[in-house]
Design an enzyme around this catalytic site. Sequence first.
Site, PDB file in Angstrom:
ATOM      1  N   CYS A   1       0.827  -1.028   0.047  1.00 41.86           N
ATOM      2  CA  CYS A   1       0.019  -0.073  -0.071  1.00 41.86           C
ATOM      3  C   CYS A   1       0.709   1.179  -0.262  1.00 41.86           C
ATOM      4  O   CYS A   1       2.135   1.274   0.586  1.00 41.86           O
ATOM      5  CB  CYS A   1      -1.032  -0.154   1.242  1.00 41.86           C
ATOM      6  SG  CYS A   1      -2.050   1.458   1.492  1.00 41.86           S
TER       7      CYS A   1
ATOM      8  N   SER B   1       0.796   3.640   1.732  1.00 37.29           N
ATOM      9  CA  SER B   1       1.412   4.128   3.143  1.00 37.29           C
ATOM     10  C   SER B   1       2.593   3.476   3.688  1.00 37.29           C
ATOM     11  O   SER B   1       3.140   4.020   4.394  1.00 37.29           O
ATOM     12  CB  SER B   1       0.118   3.522   4.331  1.00 37.29           C
ATOM     13  OG  SER B   1      -1.293   4.569   3.998  1.00 37.29           O
TER      14      SER B   1
ATOM     15  N   HIS C   1       5.030   5.415   2.370  1.00 37.75           N
ATOM     16  CA  HIS C   1       5.647   6.659   2.915  1.00 37.75           C
ATOM     17  C   HIS C   1       6.407   6.405   3.965  1.00 37.75           C
ATOM     18  O   HIS C   1       7.539   7.338   4.294  1.00 37.75           O
ATOM     19  CB  HIS C   1       4.198   7.215   3.655  1.00 37.75           C
ATOM     20  CG  HIS C   1       3.344   8.117   2.951  1.00 37.75           C
ATOM     21  ND1 HIS C   1       3.487   9.560   2.512  1.00 37.75           N
ATOM     22  CD2 HIS C   1       1.839   7.710   2.480  1.00 37.75           C
ATOM     23  CE1 HIS C   1       2.621   9.717   1.724  1.00 37.75           C
ATOM     24  NE2 HIS C   1       1.313   8.893   1.816  1.00 37.75           N
TER      25      HIS C   1
ATOM     26  N   HIS D   1       0.292  -3.811   6.312  1.00 37.77           N
ATOM     27  CA  HIS D   1      -0.779  -3.561   7.144  1.00 37.77           C
ATOM     28  C   HIS D   1      -1.955  -3.688   6.526  1.00 37.77           C
ATOM     29  O   HIS D   1      -3.399  -3.700   7.035  1.00 37.77           O
ATOM     30  CB  HIS D   1      -0.892  -1.968   7.372  1.00 37.77           C
ATOM     31  CG  HIS D   1      -0.919  -0.926   6.410  1.00 37.77           C
ATOM     32  ND1 HIS D   1      -0.024  -0.801   5.275  1.00 37.77           N
ATOM     33  CD2 HIS D   1      -2.122  -0.476   5.963  1.00 37.77           C
ATOM     34  CE1 HIS D   1      -0.398   0.058   4.439  1.00 37.77           C
ATOM     35  NE2 HIS D   1      -1.589   0.254   4.953  1.00 37.77           N
TER      36      HIS D   1
ATOM     37  N   CYS E   1      -7.407  -2.695   3.586  1.00 40.76           N
ATOM     38  CA  CYS E   1      -7.114  -1.278   3.809  1.00 40.76           C
ATOM     39  C   CYS E   1      -7.463  -0.658   2.460  1.00 40.76           C
ATOM     40  O   CYS E   1      -8.390   0.307   2.718  1.00 40.76           O
ATOM     41  CB  CYS E   1      -5.559  -1.197   3.845  1.00 40.76           C
ATOM     42  SG  CYS E   1      -5.010   0.702   3.552  1.00 40.76           S
TER      43      CYS E   1
END
Length: 363
Positions: free
Chosen positions: A40, A42, A45, A61, A166
């Site tokens: 993902c 995220s 990041h 996650h 997610c």
Amino acid sequence: MRAQAAVHFEGSSELEIREIEVAEPGPGTVLVKLRASGVCGSDRHVLDGDWQLPSPTVMGHEGAGEVVAVGAGVIDVEPGDHVILSWFYPCRRCTACLSGRAYVCTGSRSEECLLPDGTTPLSLEGEPVYPYLTAGTMSEYAVVPESAAIKVPKELPFDVASLIGCSIATGVGTVVNDAAVGAGESAVVVGAGGVGLSIIMGLQLVGANPIIAIDLNEDKLAAARELGATHTIVPGPDLAAQVAEITGGGAEYAFEAIGRVQTIESLPGLIAPGGTAVIVGLPPADAPVSFDALALAETGKRLIGTNYGSTVPGRDFPKLAALYLAGRLPVDKLISERIQLSEVNEAFEAMRRGERARSVIVF
Ligand code: APR
Ligand code: ZN
């Protein structure tokens, strides 16, 4: 128990595949054998140093798997159950949780990458390692709080299940839970990656029209059309005018699904007076945005933030699973590549180039 896992060490933009030690599940926690994990934005990041986290970190996650053991007192799931992991476990005690708004729980320690008792279940050569958002799904095994393991039907494929954890929860949730878009209402989605395409799926599900997708990448726009976008645009200097022309004066809803300051700042210009702009993409920390507040107020525009699509996992994951199984939510179309854990760095490289809707690690 030992597990192969993708570990991030602070300062590096790549992951290392290492053998970690996973503790037995303690009271109130569950040992899950991961079967699939999405890659993902995220996670990206964290690799790019946008957010600070306890380190080293087992990344991932967005995952699903099978319960193999449960700790004392666990009653929600049992060994053999198939579960989707939630990356924001609720404390079930704070005012938000007690009001049914677990997505703004203030008692969760998931953002500290810790179990409710303040410990991490993972270690590497005797030193603690932290599961990203207390999920750490890029690992063969994870130990999570009971409240983060949501039972789903066994006929749900694991790769599809992982994405419900997610991108689908976030994308469909923001349409249904936050914006509450109605049939025939117009919407524009800026960014058609895993999250943006999930928003488009949600808009198609509720009957929004027109659905306008915006992305720099033509392949993403083709995917957006397949999932229900009626119009697609590669952004240029006259983006707001193009959206106004299609919608007759601006969209009723606009969603930003990239996490860039500039595109977030463009949102109010894409919506009609009285419209709603939703910040879904997460920018780096300390990246303020600015708007013409007078124009926003005078035109009665609403600007809202959302985290995780205001998902209540125990309520929403089974609903999303049922929609997929009923053929009404084509989650599988989001999967561009199924990869091995060892190929995870290539998946992040492809993401940085704007390629692939979703890579999914299959264990
Ligand atoms: N204009 C339009 N599209 C852009 C631009 C831009 N200036 N810059 C990037 N994009 C597109 C990319 O081409 C890509 O398709 O935005 C998309 C981003 O998608 P992903 O990298 O796959 O990220 P995703 O997993 O969808 O997450 C997006 O949501 O949950 C948050 O933290 C996450 O901030 C991230 C965001
Ligand atoms: Zn995510």
